[in-house]
Design a protein around this motif. Structure first.
Motif, PDB file in Angstrom:
ATOM      1  N   LEU A  55      -2.788  38.104  97.489  1.00 12.35           N
ATOM      2  CA  LEU A  55      -3.485  37.140  96.333  1.00 12.35           C
ATOM      3  C   LEU A  55      -2.803  37.222  94.995  1.00 12.35           C
ATOM      4  O   LEU A  55      -3.098  38.570  94.365  1.00 12.35           O
ATOM      5  N   ASP A  56      -2.511  36.232  94.549  1.00 11.79           N
ATOM      6  CA  ASP A  56      -1.899  36.157  93.033  1.00 11.79           C
ATOM      7  C   ASP A  56      -2.731  35.826  92.204  1.00 11.79           C
ATOM      8  O   ASP A  56      -3.398  34.563  92.198  1.00 11.79           O
ATOM      9  N   ARG A  57      -2.818  36.462  90.898  1.00 13.03           N
ATOM     10  CA  ARG A  57      -3.438  35.685  89.668  1.00 13.03           C
ATOM     11  C   ARG A  57      -2.470  35.166  88.774  1.00 13.03           C
ATOM     12  O   ARG A  57      -2.449  35.203  87.720  1.00 13.03           O
ATOM     13  N   ASP A  58      -1.444  34.261  89.488  1.00 16.09           N
ATOM     14  CA  ASP A  58      -0.287  33.968  88.608  1.00 16.09           C
ATOM     15  C   ASP A  58       0.407  32.868  89.485  1.00 16.09           C
ATOM     16  O   ASP A  58       0.108  32.803  90.691  1.00 16.09           O
ATOM     17  N   ALA A 101       1.083  35.576 103.967  1.00  9.86           N
ATOM     18  CA  ALA A 101       0.527  34.281 103.411  1.00  9.86           C
ATOM     19  C   ALA A 101       0.121  34.530 101.965  1.00  9.86           C
ATOM     20  O   ALA A 101      -0.535  35.396 101.773  1.00  9.86           O
ATOM     21  N   GLY A 102       0.564  33.529 101.191  1.00  7.70           N
ATOM     22  CA  GLY A 102       0.524  33.636  99.717  1.00  7.70           C
ATOM     23  C   GLY A 102      -1.122  32.895  99.510  1.00  7.70           C
ATOM     24  O   GLY A 102      -0.903  31.587  99.765  1.00  7.70           O
ATOM     25  N   PHE A 103      -1.688  33.448  98.642  1.00 10.72           N
ATOM     26  CA  PHE A 103      -3.062  32.591  98.251  1.00 10.72           C
ATOM     27  C   PHE A 103      -2.838  33.013  96.490  1.00 10.72           C
ATOM     28  O   PHE A 103      -2.542  33.901  95.865  1.00 10.72           O
ATOM     29  N   ILE A 104      -3.295  31.828  95.964  1.00  6.00           N
ATOM     30  CA  ILE A 104      -3.446  31.920  94.339  1.00  6.00           C
ATOM     31  C   ILE A 104      -4.877  31.503  93.877  1.00  6.00           C
ATOM     32  O   ILE A 104      -5.515  30.728  94.385  1.00  6.00           O
ATOM     33  N   GLY A 105      -5.514  32.647  93.106  1.00  2.35           N
ATOM     34  CA  GLY A 105      -6.742  32.445  92.859  1.00  2.35           C
ATOM     35  C   GLY A 105      -7.042  33.018  91.329  1.00  2.35           C
ATOM     36  O   GLY A 105      -6.320  34.068  90.946  1.00  2.35           O
ATOM     37  N   GLY A 106      -8.200  32.842  90.649  1.00  2.00           N
ATOM     38  CA  GLY A 106      -8.351  33.660  89.630  1.00  2.00           C
ATOM     39  C   GLY A 106      -7.827  33.217  88.218  1.00  2.00           C
ATOM     40  O   GLY A 106      -7.704  34.235  87.334  1.00  2.00           O
ATOM     41  N   LEU A 107      -7.273  31.994  88.396  1.00  2.00           N
ATOM     42  CA  LEU A 107      -6.350  31.528  87.271  1.00  2.00           C
ATOM     43  C   LEU A 107      -7.318  31.254  86.075  1.00  2.00           C
ATOM     44  O   LEU A 107      -8.621  30.679  86.419  1.00  2.00           O
ATOM     45  N   GLY A 108      -6.901  31.620  84.839  1.00  2.00           N
ATOM     46  CA  GLY A 108      -7.893  31.236  83.615  1.00  2.00           C
ATOM     47  C   GLY A 108      -9.217  31.878  83.746  1.00  2.00           C
ATOM     48  O   GLY A 108     -10.205  31.380  83.216  1.00  2.00           O
ATOM     49  N   GLY A 109      -9.359  33.012  84.489  1.00  4.02           N
ATOM     50  CA  GLY A 109     -10.840  33.725  84.475  1.00  4.02           C
ATOM     51  C   GLY A 109     -11.605  33.105  85.628  1.00  4.02           C
ATOM     52  O   GLY A 109     -12.757  33.630  85.740  1.00  4.02           O
ATOM     53  N   ARG A 110     -11.187  32.381  86.393  1.00  3.69           N
ATOM     54  CA  ARG A 110     -11.887  31.798  87.547  1.00  3.69           C
ATOM     55  C   ARG A 110     -12.411  32.852  88.418  1.00  3.69           C
ATOM     56  O   ARG A 110     -11.729  33.794  88.704  1.00  3.69           O
ATOM     57  N   ASP A 111     -13.765  33.003  88.758  1.00  6.33           N
ATOM     58  CA  ASP A 111     -14.296  33.941  89.506  1.00  6.33           C
ATOM     59  C   ASP A 111     -13.790  34.035  90.965  1.00  6.33           C
ATOM     60  O   ASP A 111     -13.687  32.898  91.666  1.00  6.33           O
ATOM     61  N   ILE A 112     -13.567  35.243  91.351  1.00  5.63           N
ATOM     62  CA  ILE A 112     -12.906  35.476  92.716  1.00  5.63           C
ATOM     63  C   ILE A 112     -14.097  36.121  93.675  1.00  5.63           C
ATOM     64  O   ILE A 112     -14.504  37.325  93.207  1.00  5.63           O
ATOM     65  N   SER A 113     -14.510  35.421  94.334  1.00  4.57           N
ATOM     66  CA  SER A 113     -16.011  36.027  95.049  1.00  4.57           C
ATOM     67  C   SER A 113     -15.699  36.650  96.239  1.00  4.57           C
ATOM     68  O   SER A 113     -14.902  36.424  96.892  1.00  4.57           O
ATOM     69  N   GLN A 114     -16.783  37.510  96.716  1.00  4.10           N
ATOM     70  CA  GLN A 114     -16.584  38.244  98.247  1.00  4.10           C
ATOM     71  C   GLN A 114     -16.494  37.160  99.034  1.00  4.10           C
ATOM     72  O   GLN A 114     -15.642  37.576 100.007  1.00  4.10           O
ATOM     73  N   GLU A 115     -17.218  35.999  98.913  1.00  2.70           N
ATOM     74  CA  GLU A 115     -17.126  35.067 100.043  1.00  2.70           C
ATOM     75  C   GLU A 115     -15.774  34.585 100.027  1.00  2.70           C
ATOM     76  O   GLU A 115     -15.377  34.399 101.116  1.00  2.70           O
ATOM     77  N   GLU A 116     -15.168  34.314  99.009  1.00  5.77           N
ATOM     78  CA  GLU A 116     -13.681  33.617  99.163  1.00  5.77           C
ATOM     79  C   GLU A 116     -12.691  34.884  99.627  1.00  5.77           C
ATOM     80  O   GLU A 116     -11.698  34.466 100.425  1.00  5.77           O
TER      81      GLU A 116
END
Length: 391
Positions: free
Chosen positions: A317-320, A347-362
């Motif tokens: 999980l990348d935040r970039d 497998a690469g996943f991108i999330g949390g950019l610009g402060g977007r919440d990364i939830s337990q469900e995700e």
């Protein structure tokens, strides 16, 4: 002493405990309260240091560089566009092998303009020759700043260190922090007395020009020093544990990786949420684990290979994002594992950019997506796992 501190206050407390002698300050959200708190310490007389109010982030790092080459322990902090503004000086400081500590309260880069967190600012400085350590909690922020001073000044390292903490989620969130007493810190972190510094009795030159015949030698020794830092980071973490009974694993922090079919790799405060998800899925009988990368530079290739060689799928999980390709951490993990005899799927996943919440469900969804690929392989299908982007 135990106190409610947010991540920024914990960093400021560490800078005070380290007996830092020069602080160059320029405000930028979300790090501003670090240097504001240090200013309060100095004004109240509880910290003895020179406080330099500069006109820009570039000037802040230049001031620290000038003070550091005189043999002084220094500190500054920045975020986002401020770190980008320092870019020229980042290379000067690392190329001159000047040990210092800088806190980076991670924040997304414009445009679009944002004050919220991701890791793009520090990751974009990956190749500037700075050690980069990412922390999960305010306690770790305090402890890692103390460790960073010792790592940076090690005679076989002599390399500046960024201590990276997620903006707001960590920089502005309070927790109970164990603040060590000054005598204990002094035993762990002695006064800074470098072998090489600007001195009227022993003149040295820093930042001298070099022709093609010498330039590559300077860079070779800089590379060897940062590679040596892998051992030193582990050694300093062990020393810290002996003094304060706290350890963070050195380069990586492992959670249920020993028997996991699917391991998630993250950096920063997201690990706290991911750890809860691992616990939840473990209770359901799923063989999942978490690897939190503490050291992005030096990159812990050997530790990753040892921890992930038994996994069947590694989700990163990348935040970039390295625009035009993928998340930077995913690329690095793939390269580290490329020649393993039984290479896991990455497998690469991108999330949390610009402060977007990364939830337990995700996060649970990432794990389940990878676990389903493992089950398909168990049914005789090819193991193929696609990554994804949180839009």
């Amino acid at each position: 002493m135990r106190a409610y501190l947010n991540g920024n206050e914990a960093v400021a407390a560490a800078v005070k405990l380290a007996r830092t002698e020069v602080v160059a300050a320029y405000p930028i959200t979300p790090q501003s309260t670090i240097v504001e708190k240090i200013a309060e310490y100095i004004a109240a007389g509880s910290m003895e240091a020179d406080y330099i109010r500069v006109e820009s982030e570039h000037a802040a790092l230049a001031a620290c560089y000038g003070a550091a080459v005189t043999g002084t322990r220094v500190f500054t902090a920045t975020s986002s566009q401020g770190l980008a503004y320092m870019f020229e000086m980042l290379h000067y400081v690392s190329g001159c092998r000047v040990p210092m500590v800088m806190a980076v309260a991670n924040r997304g880069l414009a445009a679009p303009w944002t004050i919220w967190a991701d890791h793009q600012d520090a990751v974009a400085c990956r190749d500037t020759g700075w050690i980069q350590l990412y922390v999960e909690t305010a306690q770790e922020a305090l402890d890692t700043c103390l460790q960073a001073y010792k790592i940076a000044a090690h005679p076989e390292v002599l390399t500046p260190v960024m201590v990276c903490l997620d903006g707001y989620v960590l920089s502005h969130t309070e927790e109970i922090v164990d603040v060590p007493d000054q005598e204990a810190v002094d035993r762990f972190l002695p006064s800074y007395r470098p072998e090489y510094s600007v001195d009227t009795q022993r003149p040295y030159v820093f930042g001298v020009g070099a022709g093609p015949d010498l330039y590559s030698a300077f860079k070779y020794y800089q590379q060897q020093a940062i590679l040596k830092a892998k051992e030193v980071i582990k050694e300093v973490d062990r020393e810290f544990q002996a003094h304060f009974q706290r350890s963070y694993g050195g380069l990586v922090d492992l959670y249920y990786c020993h028997d996991a079919s699917v391991v998630l790799v993250v950096m920063g405060a997201t690990a706290g949420t991911a750890r809860e998800v691992v616990e939840y899925l473990r209770r359901q009988g799923e063989a999942v684990g978490l690897l939190r990368l503490r050291s992005f530079r030096p990159f812990p290739v050997e530790d990753l290979r040892a921890a992930l060689s038994r996994a069947r799928v590694v989700a990163v999980l990348d935040r970039d994002c390295s625009f035009g390709y993928e998340g930077v951490l995913a690329t690095e993990v793939k390269a580290a594992l490329a020649d393993l005899p039984a290479q896991p799927q990455v497998a690469g996943f991108i999330g949390g950019l610009g402060g977007r919440d990364i939830s337990q469900e995700e996060l649970a969804g990432i794990f389940r997506h990878c676990l389903e690929a493992v089950r398909r392989q168990d049914r005789g299908e090819e193991l193929v796992v696609s990554g994804g982007w949180q839009k």
